[in-house]
Each structure stands twice: as structure tokens, then as C-alpha cells.
Motif scaffolding. Sequence first.
Motif, PDB file in Angstrom:
ATOM      1  N   GLN A 524       5.750-106.815  56.296  1.00 26.17           N
ATOM      2  CA  GLN A 524       6.117-107.268  57.639  1.00 26.17           C
ATOM      3  C   GLN A 524       5.401-106.404  58.682  1.00 26.17           C
ATOM      4  O   GLN A 524       5.713-105.207  58.827  1.00 26.17           O
ATOM      5  N   ASP A 525       4.468-107.035  59.412  1.00 28.53           N
ATOM      6  CA  ASP A 525       3.673-106.262  60.371  1.00 28.53           C
ATOM      7  C   ASP A 525       4.551-105.487  61.342  1.00 28.53           C
ATOM      8  O   ASP A 525       4.325-104.309  61.604  1.00 28.53           O
ATOM      9  N   PHE A 526       5.598-106.163  61.844  1.00 31.25           N
ATOM     10  CA  PHE A 526       6.374-105.507  62.904  1.00 31.25           C
ATOM     11  C   PHE A 526       7.307-104.432  62.360  1.00 31.25           C
ATOM     12  O   PHE A 526       7.909-103.675  63.120  1.00 31.25           O
ATOM     13  N   LEU A 527       7.437-104.337  61.036  1.00 35.18           N
ATOM     14  CA  LEU A 527       8.270-103.284  60.449  1.00 35.18           C
ATOM     15  C   LEU A 527       7.444-102.288  59.638  1.00 35.18           C
ATOM     16  O   LEU A 527       7.984-101.454  58.914  1.00 35.18           O
ATOM     17  N   TYR A 528       6.137-102.411  59.780  1.00 39.69           N
ATOM     18  CA  TYR A 528       5.224-101.658  58.920  1.00 39.69           C
ATOM     19  C   TYR A 528       5.436-100.145  59.020  1.00 39.69           C
ATOM     20  O   TYR A 528       5.556 -99.425  58.022  1.00 39.69           O
ATOM     21  N   GLU A 529       5.511 -99.659  60.260  1.00 35.32           N
ATOM     22  CA  GLU A 529       5.694 -98.208  60.450  1.00 35.32           C
ATOM     23  C   GLU A 529       7.002 -97.735  59.822  1.00 35.32           C
ATOM     24  O   GLU A 529       7.090 -96.669  59.227  1.00 35.32           O
ATOM     25  N   LYS A 530       8.034 -98.592  59.969  1.00 35.99           N
ATOM     26  CA  LYS A 530       9.369 -98.219  59.439  1.00 35.99           C
ATOM     27  C   LYS A 530       9.339 -98.104  57.915  1.00 35.99           C
ATOM     28  O   LYS A 530       9.885 -97.164  57.337  1.00 35.99           O
ATOM     29  N   ILE A 531       8.708 -99.095  57.269  1.00 34.48           N
ATOM     30  CA  ILE A 531       8.705 -99.037  55.801  1.00 34.48           C
ATOM     31  C   ILE A 531       7.832 -97.882  55.314  1.00 34.48           C
ATOM     32  O   ILE A 531       8.153 -97.244  54.307  1.00 34.48           O
ATOM     33  N   LEU A 532       6.780 -97.562  56.077  1.00 37.52           N
ATOM     34  CA  LEU A 532       5.963 -96.403  55.680  1.00 37.52           C
ATOM     35  C   LEU A 532       6.813 -95.128  55.675  1.00 37.52           C
ATOM     36  O   LEU A 532       6.694 -94.285  54.786  1.00 37.52           O
ATOM     37  N   SER A 533       7.711 -95.025  56.654  1.00 40.45           N
ATOM     38  CA  SER A 533       8.593 -93.839  56.678  1.00 40.45           C
ATOM     39  C   SER A 533       9.493 -93.831  55.459  1.00 40.45           C
ATOM     40  O   SER A 533       9.705 -92.782  54.821  1.00 40.45           O
ATOM     41  N   ASN A 534      10.048 -95.018  55.102  1.00 43.82           N
ATOM     42  CA  ASN A 534      10.914 -95.072  53.921  1.00 43.82           C
ATOM     43  C   ASN A 534      10.148 -94.682  52.662  1.00 43.82           C
ATOM     44  O   ASN A 534      10.667 -93.985  51.793  1.00 43.82           O
ATOM     45  N   ILE A 535       8.905 -95.157  52.594  1.00 45.12           N
ATOM     46  CA  ILE A 535       8.091 -94.820  51.413  1.00 45.12           C
ATOM     47  C   ILE A 535       7.914 -93.304  51.348  1.00 45.12           C
ATOM     48  O   ILE A 535       8.043 -92.686  50.272  1.00 45.12           O
ATOM     49  N   GLN A 536       7.657 -92.709  52.495  1.00 43.56           N
ATOM     50  CA  GLN A 536       7.449 -91.253  52.487  1.00 43.56           C
ATOM     51  C   GLN A 536       8.710 -90.501  52.068  1.00 43.56           C
ATOM     52  O   GLN A 536       8.644 -89.494  51.350  1.00 43.56           O
ATOM     53  N   GLU A 537       9.868 -91.020  52.510  1.00 40.93           N
ATOM     54  CA  GLU A 537      11.139 -90.374  52.122  1.00 40.93           C
ATOM     55  C   GLU A 537      11.274 -90.304  50.604  1.00 40.93           C
ATOM     56  O   GLU A 537      11.676 -89.274  50.043  1.00 40.93           O
ATOM     57  N   ILE A 538      10.951 -91.420  49.940  1.00 44.82           N
ATOM     58  CA  ILE A 538      11.149 -91.405  48.477  1.00 44.82           C
ATOM     59  C   ILE A 538       9.991 -90.729  47.761  1.00 44.82           C
ATOM     60  O   ILE A 538      10.169 -90.128  46.712  1.00 44.82           O
ATOM     61  N   LYS A 539       8.827 -90.827  48.382  1.00 42.61           N
ATOM     62  CA  LYS A 539       7.659 -90.146  47.797  1.00 42.61           C
ATOM     63  C   LYS A 539       7.925 -88.635  47.745  1.00 42.61           C
ATOM     64  O   LYS A 539       7.597 -87.956  46.764  1.00 42.61           O
ATOM     65  N   ALA A 540       8.577 -88.152  48.799  1.00 44.44           N
ATOM     66  CA  ALA A 540       8.889 -86.718  48.868  1.00 44.44           C
ATOM     67  C   ALA A 540       9.810 -86.291  47.720  1.00 44.44           C
ATOM     68  O   ALA A 540       9.874 -85.116  47.368  1.00 44.44           O
ATOM     69  N   ARG A 541      10.558 -87.267  47.156  1.00 38.61           N
ATOM     70  CA  ARG A 541      11.440 -86.936  46.007  1.00 38.61           C
ATOM     71  C   ARG A 541      10.726 -87.172  44.681  1.00 38.61           C
ATOM     72  O   ARG A 541      11.347 -87.180  43.625  1.00 38.61           O
ATOM     73  N   GLY A 542       9.438 -87.490  44.752  1.00 39.51           N
ATOM     74  CA  GLY A 542       8.647 -87.617  43.513  1.00 39.51           C
ATOM     75  C   GLY A 542       8.624 -89.003  42.899  1.00 39.51           C
ATOM     76  O   GLY A 542       8.134 -89.176  41.776  1.00 39.51           O
ATOM     77  N   ALA A 543       9.178 -90.003  43.608  1.00 40.79           N
ATOM     78  CA  ALA A 543       9.233 -91.352  43.019  1.00 40.79           C
ATOM     79  C   ALA A 543       7.837 -91.892  42.761  1.00 40.79           C
ATOM     80  O   ALA A 543       6.872 -91.512  43.428  1.00 40.79           O
ATOM     81  N   HIS A 544       7.764 -92.812  41.781  1.00 39.52           N
ATOM     82  CA  HIS A 544       6.501 -93.498  41.475  1.00 39.52           C
ATOM     83  C   HIS A 544       6.536 -94.813  42.250  1.00 39.52           C
ATOM     84  O   HIS A 544       7.378 -95.665  42.001  1.00 39.52           O
ATOM     85  N   ILE A 545       5.604 -94.963  43.193  1.00 35.71           N
ATOM     86  CA  ILE A 545       5.707 -96.098  44.117  1.00 35.71           C
ATOM     87  C   ILE A 545       4.631 -97.142  43.871  1.00 35.71           C
ATOM     88  O   ILE A 545       3.441 -96.854  43.867  1.00 35.71           O
ATOM     89  N   VAL A 546       5.129 -98.392  43.664  1.00 33.38           N
ATOM     90  CA  VAL A 546       4.225 -99.535  43.580  1.00 33.38           C
ATOM     91  C   VAL A 546       4.473-100.358  44.836  1.00 33.38           C
ATOM     92  O   VAL A 546       5.592-100.832  45.058  1.00 33.38           O
ATOM     93  N   SER A 547       3.460-100.510  45.657  1.00 34.73           N
ATOM     94  CA  SER A 547       3.671-101.251  46.908  1.00 34.73           C
ATOM     95  C   SER A 547       3.014-102.619  46.863  1.00 34.73           C
ATOM     96  O   SER A 547       1.984-102.810  46.216  1.00 34.73           O
ATOM     97  N   VAL A 548       3.639-103.550  47.574  1.00 29.40           N
ATOM     98  CA  VAL A 548       3.042-104.868  47.782  1.00 29.40           C
ATOM     99  C   VAL A 548       2.784-104.974  49.279  1.00 29.40           C
ATOM    100  O   VAL A 548       3.716-104.827  50.086  1.00 29.40           O
ATOM    101  N   ALA A 549       1.523-105.182  49.639  1.00 28.28           N
ATOM    102  CA  ALA A 549       1.178-105.215  51.068  1.00 28.28           C
ATOM    103  C   ALA A 549       0.136-106.300  51.324  1.00 28.28           C
ATOM    104  O   ALA A 549      -0.493-106.802  50.381  1.00 28.28           O
ATOM    105  N   LYS A 550      -0.005-106.637  52.618  1.00 24.64           N
ATOM    106  CA  LYS A 550      -0.997-107.658  52.963  1.00 24.64           C
ATOM    107  C   LYS A 550      -2.401-107.046  52.957  1.00 24.64           C
ATOM    108  O   LYS A 550      -2.568-105.858  53.294  1.00 24.64           O
TER     109      LYS A 550
END
Length: 610
Positions: A524-550
Motif C-alpha cells: 500500500q503506497d500510502f502506508l509504505y513508510e508505516k509498514i517499513l517501520s513495522n518491518i524494522q521493529e521485527i528485524k531488530a528482533r532477528g526475524a526472517h522477513i519475506v516481503s511482498v511489494a510492488k
Amino acid sequence: MCGIVGYVGHGDAKEIIIDGLKKLEYRGYDSAGIAIQQRGQLKIRKQVGGIANLEELIGTEDMTANCGVGHTRWATHGAPSTINAHPHSNQDNTIAVVHNGIIENYVELKNWLIENYDIDFKSETDTEVVAQLIGVFFEGDLLDAVYKAVEKMRGAYAICAVAADDPNKLVAVRKDAPLIAGLGKDENFIASDIPALLKYVKEIYLIENNETVVVTPDSVQILDEQRRPVKRDVFHVSWDADSAEKEGYDHFMLKEIFEQPKGLTETLMRRLNDDGTINLDGISMTKEEIENFNKIYIVACGTAYHAGLVGKYVIERLARVPVEVDVASEFRYRNPFVDDKTLFIAISQSGETLDTLAALREAKSKGARILSVVNVVGSSVARESDDVFYTWAGPEIAVASTKAYTTQLMCMYLIALHMAYERGTITKEFYDQFIADLKEIPDKISYFLKAKTGSVEKLAKKLYNRDQVFFIGRGLDSAVAYEGSLKLKEISYINSFAIAAGELKHGTIALMEPETLVVTLATQDFLYEKILSNIQEIKARGAHIVSVAKDGKEDVKAHSNETIYIPYCRDEITPLLSVIPLQLFAYYVAKEKGCNIDKPKNLAKAVTVE
Ligand code: M6R
């Protein structure tokens, strides 16, 4: 769920019935059986497990016959066992009955039969009560006996009976469970679902509630509750037998994933006029009604409910009407605020899901206008609705819904657009552009399937061994996260969990550990910055992240272990694209784990019990 096939004619009843039952295997079952009329006697053979077990039991036994019934059972009353499998018979094995649904007063009837006729019951099922009832009323005419038995029965059922002493005849009754009669030449059929008969007939009668049908080799007669003949139009089935076959794919699920461009084109083009506007053929809802709705409920189960979540977003965003989405099993018990200004939208692939049907009836009784989004033409949900938006996905055989979901989404977009236009909340330019964007989706999916299936398969091979997976997203992406999670858990049995990304930090983030697998939707373009922050929150805990993006969204890659890019499209319609990698991921994970993909354990295709 249970399946019924009945045959009477010049052919080999056993072969035809077993073949029909195989076509219904996808609905899920735990035992199967068959009863044939042979030289004035009934031969009943049943077996726990798959149809192959039943065939093995029959072996080379002489089962030559021209009339019989068969059944696949999904246990409700009594454990899955040979004794509880259908057909059930009366005391002296002269009546055999197969049954889908539930006889609510079976305990009362059972006691009545024991007290008055000293009946010795063999099974724990409600169905045996039906066979015994017909047995005690039988005096040479099966139809007579069935009418007398039905008078005593309460519940939801489709039954089909055969009698040793009333040859070449099937009698079937429908009450709140699907039943069709197939019309052949010097042969006729009974079934619970169209795919069972596709190889033999294309002309059918859809049997309505409280109707009885008497089937002989040369006639199919429908009767009402008072035994008056009913005239019914013949329904011509447009599916061919191939559409219910795998056609070279390893599984129906994969075939159905790949059929999505076709189903979506069909669903969209059938609703577009030459000038590009939406046609509402067969929909009687007026502009005035659309303007007057002050509330919409979208009610469904499982994947169809997830399509409803997307529907809420787009209807609210485009048409500016409040929408509540509810799971059908909850809606009906919470005394919802429904009146004649409410639009109730039921979504169902099968059109036979009992919870959805019951919720629809509840809303109807309170005065709501009923619009349904259904795949199976002539199904109960379709027939009980004021208007129907059909999804033209074709038969969906795999238990895990894929093409039904995306075609349901297409209908939600068309409904939202039409309502918004009638209510004056969008401009003609927006409307035209939106439709143009929808038209591009089938090609975009085809491109993705061709170009990226291999890489999703590779990813699944790498990650299939996880015990748990989280799916997160914001806005429309959260709706798709729920669907991705359901897909994965139902066919791979991995404990997967979906949550709106912004909710993570209110509890669930406690579960994040090094290497926890999190699938993130960031479309979602208009929520892009927000989801990036969420990704960083979990990345900081070491999660393995698979993203789906445009396509074109590069920064998400920097925070993710893997990124799957989908073709660019407007925010509102990304669910049509972003769900595709999630369907493929679930499929290949389940394949890697050796799971029974098309028929996952404990699940049925159409859930016709509460
Ligand atoms: O036939 P329906 O669409 O009413 O079925 C609803 C759910 O049972 C169904 O979507 C189920 O959740 C699927 N197994 C999901 O893949």
C-alpha cells in the motif's frame, strides 16, 4: 462433506456410482458405500477410508445392477467407521438410504421405533433412523413410505432411497441440503453436486426445498409436499467434464491457481457493457435503494470472509457507506442491527455453507436486502438471495480456495464501484480508470505466474521446515495477510498467524525471536513508510522477513531477507496480485512436506453442518 450419487438406467450402476463418488472426493469424506438393487435384493457394501478401499472390498464380486445409490460420508453422528458409513438399511435390508445433513429429532424417532417396532439399531447414525422409518412404512410403494417418513423428520437433509421390492426406482427428498437430478437418455441420476454427473449429463433439474423426486430409467418426476407434480425448467450446465479434471497439474490447487487469469477475465467481462460500464443483468437493486442503504453487512466463512474484509475496505473507501464484516457463525447469534435500510452481502464459493445460509436467512427475516456473491449457480445461497453476483471461476475442487477468492474480490470491486457511482461519491473518470486497471489484472497475474512461480517454489523449499509463520500487513494488506495465513495452515499444518502490523507491538511482538519467519505485505503506497517501520521493529528482533511489494519499491529489500515483487497497480486492487505468491508459497510448502494438498486432513470443501 457428504456426497450422494444415485443411478437408474441401462448402464452399470456400480461403475457409474463409484465414478460419480470419485468426482465428489474433493469435498472431503472418511468412508464410502454403495447399495445396488440386484435380482429383488439389495446388496450393500461400505468401507471406512477412501473409495479405493471400497473398490478393494468389492473386488471381483458380482455387483451387476442397473439401479443403486452411493455415498461418501463425513462423520457427524457417530465415529468414522464401516458400520456408520452409508448406505444404511432397515431391519431386513430391503430399504437402503443415503443422506446428507442432520436429522435433528433422530433420538426421539429412534426411541419411537424401538418402542413400537422393536427395531434393533446397528449404527450410531441419524441416517439409520431414516432407513428404519421408511422400512416400517413400506407397503410396496417406496414413494408412499418416504412421504410418511419425511412427515416425522425434522432437520436439514437430502436423502435418496432405494427399495428391494420397488425395482428400478430411486426416491429422493431435499430439505436445506443440495440435491439435483440428472436427465439422461433411458437413464437418470441423482446427486448432491454437479461434478458427480458431468461425465454423463449436462441437463439437470435443481431440486428445491421440500420437494421429492421420483427417478426411473425413463422419467424424473418432481413432487411438492402435497404430492402435486411440480414443473421445473431444465438447467443446462456449462462446465465440461475436463474442468473438473487435473489436466496434467500435480494437484487441483495448482491448476486452480493458474486458472485465475481466466476466471477473473470471465467474471469481469460478463459484467462489462461494450461502453465499459458495469452491467447489472439480473440484479434488481435500484439506484434509489443503493442511495438509501445506511449500513452494509458482509457475512461469510473462511476464505470468503477474507474476501469480505477486502470488500469492506473498498466499499467504505469508494462508496462511503459503513460496512461491517462478520463470520457467519457469529453474526446469527449476536442480534445484529439489521432493517430494511441494510444491505446484506453473503459471499460463498459453494453457496451451500450452512452458517452463511443461516445468517442470510436471519438478515432476510429482519428486512435486509440480500445480495450474494456465489460461484455455484443454483446453489442455496444464490436461490435465497434477492440478487446474485456470480463469480465465474468454474468448479473449484481443491479444498483450499484460490480462484474463488480472487473472483470474489473482483465482484467486490464491481459492487463497490457501482455503488459509489450511483451514490455520487466517485467521478466518471475515476470509475473508468478503475475499470481499466481491473482489466489489466488477468495479464499481470499471468505474467507473475510465468515469471515468478519458480522463485516462490525455491523459497518454499528453503523455508518449509518452520514450526510457525506470521503474516503481517496494514490496511488492505492485513486482509490479504489473513488469507495467506489460512492458506498455509490449512494445507501444510504449520501454525501460522496473521495480524495487522500495527498491532504487533501490543503483544504479539513478544513471540519474535531470531529466525522467526514473518511474511510481510508492503503493497500500500500510502502506508509504505508505516509498514517499513513495522518491518524494522521485527528485524531488530532477528526475524526472517519475506516481503511482498510492488515493482519499484526498492527500500523494502534492504530490510528483508527475501522480497517478492508483484506488478505495479493501484493500491485498492493489489490484493488480486499480492495473494498469488502467498497461494503459491502455501502450495509448495505443503508439497515439500508431503501433505495431502487437495484434501487436507479434517477439512471438507463445503461445510453444510453448523
Ligand atoms: O463455500 P464457501 O465459500 O461458503 O466456503 C467457506 C469456507 O469454508 C472456505 O472458504 C474455507 O475456508 C476454505 N477451505 C479456505 O480455503
